[in-house]
Structure formats: C-alpha cells, structure tokens
Design a protein around this motif. Structure first.
Motif, mmCIF file in Angstrom:
data_model
loop_
_atom_site.group_PDB
_atom_site.id
_atom_site.type_symbol
_atom_site.label_atom_id
_atom_site.label_comp_id
_atom_site.label_asym_id
_atom_site.label_seq_id
_atom_site.Cartn_x
_atom_site.Cartn_y
_atom_site.Cartn_z
ATOM 1 N N THR A 40 -2.662 1.381 -22.640
ATOM 2 C CA THR A 40 -3.709 2.329 -22.243
ATOM 3 C C THR A 40 -4.507 1.835 -21.046
ATOM 4 O OG1 THR A 40 -5.176 1.319 -23.878
ATOM 5 C CG2 THR A 40 -3.943 3.278 -24.559
ATOM 6 N N SER A 41 -4.302 0.569 -20.666
ATOM 7 C CA SER A 41 -5.062 -0.005 -19.555
ATOM 8 C C SER A 41 -4.228 -0.149 -18.290
ATOM 9 C CB SER A 41 -5.590 -1.393 -19.952
ATOM 10 O OG SER A 41 -6.330 -1.331 -21.138
ATOM 11 N N SER A 42 -3.045 0.474 -18.247
ATOM 12 C CA SER A 42 -2.113 0.171 -17.163
ATOM 13 C C SER A 42 -2.127 1.182 -16.019
ATOM 14 C CB SER A 42 -0.694 0.064 -17.729
ATOM 15 O OG SER A 42 -0.293 1.280 -18.324
ATOM 16 N N ARG A 43 -3.026 2.152 -16.039
ATOM 17 C CA ARG A 43 -3.090 3.108 -14.938
ATOM 18 C C ARG A 43 -3.762 2.460 -13.719
ATOM 19 N NH1 ARG A 43 -6.934 7.068 -13.652
ATOM 20 N NH2 ARG A 43 -7.946 6.741 -15.689
ATOM 21 N N ILE A 44 -3.174 2.670 -12.557
ATOM 22 C CA ILE A 44 -3.672 2.059 -11.321
ATOM 23 C C ILE A 44 -4.725 2.977 -10.705
ATOM 24 C CG2 ILE A 44 -3.035 1.263 -9.005
ATOM 25 C CD1 ILE A 44 -0.223 0.717 -10.165
ATOM 26 N N VAL A 45 -5.934 2.426 -10.493
ATOM 27 C CA VAL A 45 -7.012 3.224 -9.902
ATOM 28 C C VAL A 45 -7.395 2.720 -8.511
ATOM 29 C CG1 VAL A 45 -7.935 3.909 -12.145
ATOM 30 C CG2 VAL A 45 -8.778 1.815 -11.049
ATOM 31 N N GLY A 46 -6.839 1.585 -8.115
ATOM 32 C CA GLY A 46 -7.170 1.085 -6.784
ATOM 33 C C GLY A 46 -6.144 0.093 -6.283
ATOM 34 N N ILE A 47 -5.900 0.122 -4.952
ATOM 35 C CA ILE A 47 -4.972 -0.806 -4.303
ATOM 36 C C ILE A 47 -5.636 -1.288 -3.017
ATOM 37 C CG2 ILE A 47 -2.700 -1.108 -3.229
ATOM 38 C CD1 ILE A 47 -1.677 1.172 -4.961
ATOM 39 N N ASP A 48 -5.661 -2.580 -2.802
ATOM 40 C CA ASP A 48 -6.203 -3.142 -1.556
ATOM 41 C C ASP A 48 -5.181 -4.139 -1.024
ATOM 42 O OD1 ASP A 48 -7.555 -4.428 0.507
ATOM 43 O OD2 ASP A 48 -9.496 -4.222 -0.509
ATOM 44 N N GLN A 49 -4.409 -3.670 -0.077
ATOM 45 C CA GLN A 49 -3.338 -4.501 0.468
ATOM 46 C C GLN A 49 -3.882 -5.742 1.162
ATOM 47 O OE1 GLN A 49 0.292 -2.733 2.367
ATOM 48 N NE2 GLN A 49 -0.696 -3.475 4.247
ATOM 49 N N SER A 50 -4.940 -5.562 1.949
ATOM 50 C CA SER A 50 -5.486 -6.698 2.699
ATOM 51 C C SER A 50 -6.063 -7.765 1.774
ATOM 52 C CB SER A 50 -6.555 -6.221 3.678
ATOM 53 O OG SER A 50 -7.621 -5.590 2.986
ATOM 54 N N ALA A 51 -6.673 -7.306 0.666
ATOM 55 C CA ALA A 51 -7.237 -8.261 -0.286
ATOM 56 C C ALA A 51 -6.209 -8.743 -1.302
ATOM 57 C CB ALA A 51 -8.419 -7.630 -1.020
ATOM 58 N N GLY A 52 -5.095 -8.053 -1.361
ATOM 59 C CA GLY A 52 -4.057 -8.436 -2.315
ATOM 60 C C GLY A 52 -4.442 -8.171 -3.738
ATOM 61 N N THR A 53 -5.047 -6.988 -3.998
ATOM 62 C CA THR A 53 -5.482 -6.681 -5.357
ATOM 63 C C THR A 53 -4.956 -5.327 -5.820
ATOM 64 O OG1 THR A 53 -7.527 -5.647 -4.580
ATOM 65 C CG2 THR A 53 -7.602 -8.008 -5.094
ATOM 66 N N ILE A 54 -4.754 -5.222 -7.127
ATOM 67 C CA ILE A 54 -4.432 -3.958 -7.796
ATOM 68 C C ILE A 54 -5.421 -3.812 -8.934
ATOM 69 C CG2 ILE A 54 -2.727 -2.692 -9.161
ATOM 70 C CD1 ILE A 54 -0.537 -4.147 -7.657
ATOM 71 N N THR A 55 -6.124 -2.694 -8.965
ATOM 72 C CA THR A 55 -7.151 -2.469 -9.982
ATOM 73 C C THR A 55 -6.648 -1.465 -11.001
ATOM 74 O OG1 THR A 55 -8.880 -2.867 -8.336
ATOM 75 C CG2 THR A 55 -9.529 -1.788 -10.387
ATOM 76 N N LEU A 56 -6.759 -1.833 -12.281
ATOM 77 C CA LEU A 56 -6.346 -0.970 -13.379
ATOM 78 C C LEU A 56 -7.543 -0.215 -13.926
ATOM 79 C CD1 LEU A 56 -3.948 -3.433 -15.257
ATOM 80 C CD2 LEU A 56 -3.416 -1.852 -13.385
ATOM 81 N N ASN A 57 -7.257 0.777 -14.775
ATOM 82 C CA ASN A 57 -8.327 1.631 -15.275
ATOM 83 C C ASN A 57 -9.163 0.974 -16.362
ATOM 84 O OD1 ASN A 57 -5.930 1.957 -17.003
ATOM 85 N ND2 ASN A 57 -7.209 3.384 -18.154
ATOM 86 N N SER A 58 -8.716 -0.153 -16.931
ATOM 87 C CA SER A 58 -9.453 -0.787 -18.026
ATOM 88 C C SER A 58 -9.067 -2.254 -18.089
ATOM 89 C CB SER A 58 -9.133 -0.092 -19.362
ATOM 90 O OG SER A 58 -9.672 -0.807 -20.438
ATOM 91 N N ASP A 84 0.826 -1.214 0.000
ATOM 92 C CA ASP A 84 0.000 0.000 0.000
ATOM 93 C C ASP A 84 0.856 1.259 0.000
ATOM 94 O OD1 ASP A 84 -2.512 -0.923 -0.262
ATOM 95 O OD2 ASP A 84 -3.164 -0.532 1.789
ATOM 96 N N SER A 85 1.965 1.224 0.750
ATOM 97 C CA SER A 85 2.821 2.413 0.867
ATOM 98 C C SER A 85 3.868 2.494 -0.234
ATOM 99 C CB SER A 85 3.529 2.407 2.227
ATOM 100 O OG SER A 85 4.345 1.247 2.360
ATOM 101 N N GLU A 86 3.995 1.441 -1.012
ATOM 102 C CA GLU A 86 5.053 1.392 -2.025
ATOM 103 C C GLU A 86 4.539 1.534 -3.445
ATOM 104 O OE1 GLU A 86 8.132 1.494 -1.397
ATOM 105 O OE2 GLU A 86 8.091 1.124 0.764
ATOM 106 N N ILE A 87 3.219 1.591 -3.629
ATOM 107 C CA ILE A 87 2.622 1.790 -4.952
ATOM 108 C C ILE A 87 1.589 2.893 -4.825
ATOM 109 C CG2 ILE A 87 1.371 0.720 -6.868
ATOM 110 C CD1 ILE A 87 2.345 -1.987 -5.821
ATOM 111 N N GLY A 88 1.592 3.831 -5.741
ATOM 112 C CA GLY A 88 0.696 4.969 -5.624
ATOM 113 C C GLY A 88 -0.499 4.876 -6.544
ATOM 114 N N ILE A 89 -1.654 5.355 -6.044
ATOM 115 C CA ILE A 89 -2.828 5.495 -6.906
ATOM 116 C C ILE A 89 -2.478 6.471 -8.035
ATOM 117 C CG2 ILE A 89 -5.239 6.248 -7.027
ATOM 118 C CD1 ILE A 89 -4.904 3.694 -5.513
ATOM 119 N N HIS A 90 -2.887 6.124 -9.241
ATOM 120 C CA HIS A 90 -2.610 6.871 -10.464
ATOM 121 C C HIS A 90 -1.172 6.698 -10.961
ATOM 122 C CE1 HIS A 90 -6.580 8.451 -10.195
ATOM 123 N NE2 HIS A 90 -6.339 9.169 -9.115
#
Length: 745
Positions: free
Chosen positions: A696-714, A674-680
């Motif tokens: 074009t789909s590689s922008r990070i729009v969400g991070i959930d450390q507890s769930a272990g997920t990274i959400t991209l924009n597309s 969570d502290s090592e990857i930034g939103i956007h």
C-alpha cells in the motif's frame, strides 16, 4: 480356370473371353491393330481399340515379363469411352479379375490401369485376407478431380457404405498413380465447407460433414465410407459392418470377417476426393499390424476425415508430401475401429489448404509424432489432442507455419487453437521454429506442457490503446492455459511503443526481454528480463503480475455480445494496480477458455471485450461457441503494465522513510530515469518473497533525477536496506475506453 482353380490370363477377342495358349500379336496406343493368334486348331482375330502397332510382343512377353494390362480384361467396345471419361459401364468385376490375376495367378506381377474413368458398384479387393499376399496396382498419376485434361485412372464408386478399395492381408502392397472420386465432394462444395469461404452450414460441427443424401452409415465406426481401407474385414464382424463379399472360388476362405492383417502398405501418387474417410487404416474391431503404412505424394480433399488410424499397433505410420484440402480433420485416431490409433511415424512436408482441424487425437497415444515443415493456410484451428492417458508422451512441430484464415465471424473464433484435456497432464506439445498468423486476436493453447522455441506470432494490428497493452503482454496474442508462463519460451513478435502507439519494425524475442521498459512492458512469455542498455543483465520474470478470483465472489457478472461487465464487492486501489483488472490487462476464464481485454474500470466496475470463443449467430448477434457461465469457474488476470528500467537502478531505503535516496546506477549515472519512471506508477512488491516496502506504500508521488530520489506515497513498512535493486515497476493503465454493450458490438 487352371487345375489349381486360379484364374489364367484372359483377353477379349471380338468382345468375347478367350484363353491364350500361344500367339504373337501387335499392341500399340490409340488405333486398331489386328493379329491372328492360334488357339489349338481354331483361329481368332484379335482386335484392339488401342493404337497403331509400334512394336511386336509375344504372349509370353505379356504373361511372363510385363505387367498385367487392365484393358486386357475390358471389352474393346468400352475402352475408348473409359479413356474419354464418358463410360457408364460398371467396371468392378473387370478390375477385380485383373487384381485377382496378379495376386492369385501363376505369375506374380503388377497391374497397370490406363488413364480413364472406371465406374464401380462394389468394393475392389486388393487381397481377400485368406493369406498374406503382395500386389501392385499403378496408373499414370492422379487426375485432380477426374479432369478430362489430366492423365491418370479414376475409380468412381456409386455407393457410400463401403470402401472403394480394401487392402487385406497385404505384405508390401502398393497403390500408385490412381485417383478415387466419391460423391461427398458435391455436398462439401455446395455448402462451402472448409477453406476461407463463408460456410452455408456450421462446418465446425463434424456431424454436418455427413451428406444426408448418402448412406446413413457413411461414417460408421467400423464401416466408414472410405476411398481406401486397410484391413476393413479383420476382427469380429461388428453389428454395423461392411457389405458381404462374394468371394471367388480361388479364395481360400469365404468367411466374411477375421481376415489377415496387413503390413508395409505404400500408397503413393494417389488423389482422393469426396469420401467420408480418405484412407482408413484398420477401421475394424481388431488390433494387429496395420503398421509401417506409408503415404507419399497423396492429395486428399473434400473429405470429412483425411487419414484415420483405428488400432494401437499401427506404429510408424508415415506421411511425406501429403496434401489436404477442405477437410474436417486431416488425421485422426479416435473415430474409427478401436478408436485407439497410433501413428508414431514421421510426418514431413504436409501441406494443407482449408481444414477445420489438422489433428483430431483422442486420449490414447497417437504419438510421439514429429511434424516437420508443415504448411497450413485457411486453417480454423490446429486441433485436439485429448491427453488423459499415462502413456502420453509428446507432439512436436518443427518448422511449421499455421495461417488461421479459416477463422471468420460466421465460423467463429475458437477458444483454443490447440485443445484437449483440462491442463495437459503429463502431455507435452512443443513448437520449434514455427510461425503463427492470421488469427483474429489471440491464439490459445490448453496444454500446460506447451513449449515454444523460436516461434513467431504475427498478431493483428491493434487500434485501441488498451488492446496494445494486451498485445505486448501476450507477445502478439499467444496464451497458455491459466495465463501461465512457459517453462521455455523463445517467442518473438512485434510490439507497441505504449507511449507513442507505434508498432516496432522488427520482431523482438522473449528469451531475455530487453524491451520491457515503460514503453513496452513485460510479456508473459519470457524466460528472463534484462535492462535494455545493460549487456549481460538477466533477472527472473516477476511473479506477482497475476491474480485469480472466483466468479461466485463477484457482486455481479454479465456478458452481452462480446462485452463482459463485472462488479466487485470490495477491491482496493493497490490490488487493482498490482493484480488488475485495469485497462490493458487480460482476463482468462478457466471454465470456457474465453479471453478478455479490459477496456475500462470505474470504481468497482470493470468492462472487458471478448477476444475468442465467439461467433455470429443466425440473427447477427455475437454468441459464445463454448458456453460461458457467469457464476461457475474462476477468472485469472494478467497485469500488462509491469516494466523494468533500461539501466540498472539501485537505491537506499530506510525504515520509516518514504523517500528512496541515491537512486542511480552503481557508477552514479542518473540522467535518464525521469523519463523512464512515471508519477503515479507503483513499485512492484512481491509480498510473499521480498516485502521491502508495504504494497500500500508503493505508489510513486515524486521523482527527482538530479537529487537521485524517488518518493513513495507512505513510509509504512519500509525497511532499511542499502543498494537495493529496484527491479520492477507497474505503469499506470491507459484511459478508459467505453464499448457499446450491444450484442452486435
């Protein structure tokens, strides 16, 4: 004269010449001594202005056992003035007679020159080149600018169109413990040329090192004004040549040129100041010998060129413990004679204070040369090695320190601290264990084959956030041609924490970058990248962190002072993010070598600040040193915002989904990202090598450390892949900084 037409021993008796046949006399230092030698049936009184008698020496001792004493050829009435350095007499003939004695006399030995000032109105010749001869001329040591408080003989010419001393046809000749002081030093001092002072004229232009008050041909290609020339009269007589020599009868040949070459010349414990060239090895129009010339404990200052080698055969030219101060270039191979000089010897313990260039090498092969333990301060640039020939090999610097204190607003900040050629071709320059500091912002090197092994770049402090990003990218400010990464690059520097702005306490090395987290980002000069907290981790550096575009494709391009403003006709956000230019990124101009740090981006408009290749002109306006074109050439961009995480990071991708799941180390540890990857921030996708997600789909729009997920924009373009290593990310740029467009900014 003897029967062979050679000079015999001559001494002054009451101001008159006489020839000794046999005698016993007294000799000392500083007082008057008298003796009565007998010449045939005639008695003469010997008078010395030297000292009270301390020992008795026979004429046979002087002729056959000892060195020749120069004062035996100079009138006693002038000796005290010489030692007091107040003599105004011309001593050229007396010095020449003494040298002829040791070269052509019946007994070969060396000439001793007592300390003092010797004025000369013509060149002294250590050999006429009519045959191979060996001679030794020595004094008590060099005298630092002819100071009256320091021992040693000083030779002072009144001319500026010939060498003070020419060595011709030598085999093992030696010049030791002598000083040469010419008239150019006053011009250099008065104009504050070289060194750390603000010059009164442009001393980066070598033509300005010619004193208008001296001879118009003072820097002639085949006849430069030198303190010492070696084989100045070899080869055919050039159109612009040295003055004719009045050869004595004992010289075998009276031809003015085509003289014998020299070899194995030693110049030791010699001081030189105020000449166009300190030492010119074969400035003639010929190409033979001049080899094995060696300089040891020589000090050359206030000269245009320090050491110049003109021919291709001067192999193993060596320098050890040689000092240079306030010169345009310490050593050159492209200015005099055939302009194809070869050094090829070891250069060790060279010390420099105040030089526009250390080296001035042309397209022939001055190398391979190895510089060891060189120390240079108040330096403007390392110099030029114009590598165009297939004969080029290498130029190696080991354990050298370069301090660029000679760079200032008036003199300017050069485009390259080491330039020559376009991209270096087959030419290699290697810096091993070297240190670079006191440069204004960047230190750029033009040769593509430049290698850094264990080098330290102590870049300046940076105040703006965009400058700190660029600083980290360039490892303190080191730039190679085309913003390229070195084949081998072990470079260290202090880097900035991009989250706090703090500068690291200790330098970090780039062989395997382990500070490339979001706080530090990855520099260009690195061999590999590793997760900071994972021993043994080693990844190839990212390849997609650099872009290129032609200036002609821009909607507009302008440079005002140091501020570059460019406008794109079209450029998407993801291209800006991946390839730049965004704040903190670096732009390099392949036409001029100019380097810019990007300070702001607004839509399609980008502003960047020039870091090199500029100076203040007469009206205090910033101007490029090398002309900058707004339409010709290309801009290269380096992304300063690429980083890796401090731990392994893997995740599972599925086609058609925008969420990467099971993001963690292989042992499941997730309490860190969570502290090592930034939103956007963006995932770095190397589209031509590993297109695991559409750029074009590689922008990070969400991070959930507890769930272990990274959400991209597309979800577009994501393919199914288990335990994918998420190597690199791209950080959001710092905030825009608006810089005034004034030419004085």
């Amino acid at each position: 004269m003897s029967d062979l037409g050679k000079p015999s021993r001559r001494y002054f008796l009451q101001g008159l010449h006489a020839t000794f046949t046999s005698a016993t006399f007294l000799h000392g230092e500083g007082r008057t001594a008298e003796a009565t030698p007998t010449f045939g049936s005639t008695a003469y009184q010997f008078v010395s202005v030297l000292a009270a008698p301390t020992y008795i020496r026979t004429v046979q001792d002087r002729l056959y056992k000892d060195r020749v004493h120069l004062f035996d050829f100079i009138a006693s009435s002038d000796q005290a003035a010489i030692m007091n350095k107040t003599s105004t007499h011309d001593h050229a003939n007396e010095i020449q007679s003494a040298i002829d004695e040791i070269l052509y006399g019946e007994i070969r030995n060396k000439l001793y020159m007592p300390g003092g000032l010797y004025n000369i109105t013509k060149t002294i010749h250590l050999g006429y080149g009519d045959s191979f001869r060996s001679g030794v001329v020595e004094g008590d040591g060099y005298a630092y600018g002819s100071s009256a408080n320091i021992n040693g003989p000083v030779i002072k010419p009144s001319f500026s169109n010939a060498p003070a001393l020419n060595i011709q046809g030598a085999r093992g000749s030696v010049v030791r413990g002598v000083s040469f002081v010419g008239p150019l030093s006053t011009y250099i001092e008065c104009n504050r040329m070289g060194g750390s002072e603000i010059p009164l004229i442009d001393d980066t232009n070598h033509d300005n090192w010619n004193d208008p008050a001296l001879h118009i041909r003072q820097d002639a290609r085949y006849a430069p004004f030198a303190a010492i020339s070696i084989d100045g009269y070899s080869g055919v007589r050039p159109a612009i040549h040295y003055p004719d020599v009045a050869y004595p009868p004992h010289a075998v040949s009276s031809a003015q040129y085509r003289k014998h070459f020299s070899s194995d010349v030693l110049i030791e414990n010699v001081y030189i100041s105020g000449f166009t060239v300190g030492i010119a090895n074969q400035p003639c129009d010929d190409d033979g010998n001049g080899d094995f010339t060696h300089l040891s404990r020589v000090f050359i200052e206030k000269c245009k060129w320090g050491v110049s080698v003109g021919n291709t055969q001067a192999r193993n030219t060596g320098l050890d413990n040689v000092k240079f101060s306030r010169v345009y270039a310490c050593i050159t191979n492209q200015r005099h004679g055939r302009q194809k000089g070869k050094f090829g010897g070891a250069i060790s313990n060279m010390s420099v204070f105040g030089a526009i260039n250390l080296v001035d090498f042309g397209s022939f092969y001055p190398q391979p040369i190895v510089f060891t333990n060189l120390y240079a301060e108040s330096l403007w640039k390392i110099g030029t090695s114009d590598a165009k020939s297939s004969n080029e090999t290498s130029l190696i610097w080991v354990g050298c320190e370069f301090s660029f204190g000679g760079q200032n607003d008036t003199r300017g900040y050069p485009g390259y601290v080491m330039d020559g050629g376009v991209s270096g071709g087959t030419y290699n320059v290697k810096f091993d264990g070297c240190s670079f500091h006191n440069y204004k912002s960047v230190a750029a090197f033009v040769h593509a084959g430049t290698v850094f092994e264990g080098c330290d770049f102590r870049g300046p402090s940076r105040s703006e956030e965009f400058e700190k990003f660029a600083h980290n990218l360039l490892t303190g400010g080191v730039v190679k041609f085309g913003l390229s990464r070195a084949t081998r690059a072990r470079v260290k520097s202090r880097h900035y924490d991009l989250s706090t702005g703090a500068l690291s306490v200790t330098p970090q090395e780039t062989s395997v970058v382990r500070y490339g987290s979001r706080k530090g980002c990855i520099p260009i000069m690195c061999e590999a990248v590793g997760a900071a907290m994972e021993d043994g981790d080693r990844m190839d550096p990212p390849t997609l962190a650099r872009g290129i575009f032609a200036k002609s494709d821009l909607a507009s391009c302008s440079l005002s002072g140091r501020t570059l403003t460019i406008s794109f006709s079209f450029r998407t956000d993801h291209v800006f993010m991946e390839q730049g230019p965004l704040p903190g990124d670096v732009i390099w101009d392949d036409a001029s070598g100019s380097i810019f740090f990007v300070s702001s981006r607004n839509s399609l408009d980008v502003t960047a600040i020039l870091q090199n290749n500029y100076k203040r002109d007469e009206v205090e306006v910033w101007k490029p040193i090398t002309a900058f074109s707004t339409s010709e050439g290309n801009f290269y961009i380096a992304n300063s915002r690429v980083y890796t995480t401090p731990f392994y990071l893997r995740g599972d991708l599925s086609s058609g989904r925008a969420v990467i799941v099971n993001c963690a180390r292989d042992d499941g540890y997730t309490d860190w990202f969570d502290s090592e990857i930034g939103i956007h921030d963006w995932l770095l996708v190397e589209a031509t090598r590993d297109r695991f997600v559409a750029p074009t789909s590689s922008r990070i729009v969400g991070i959930d450390q507890s769930a272990g997920t990274i959400t991209l924009n597309s979800s577009v373009g994501v393919r199914t892949q288990a335990r994918r290593r998420l190597n690199y990310f791209i950080r959001q740029p710092p905030a825009n900084v608006l810089i005034a467009r004034s030419g004085r900014s």
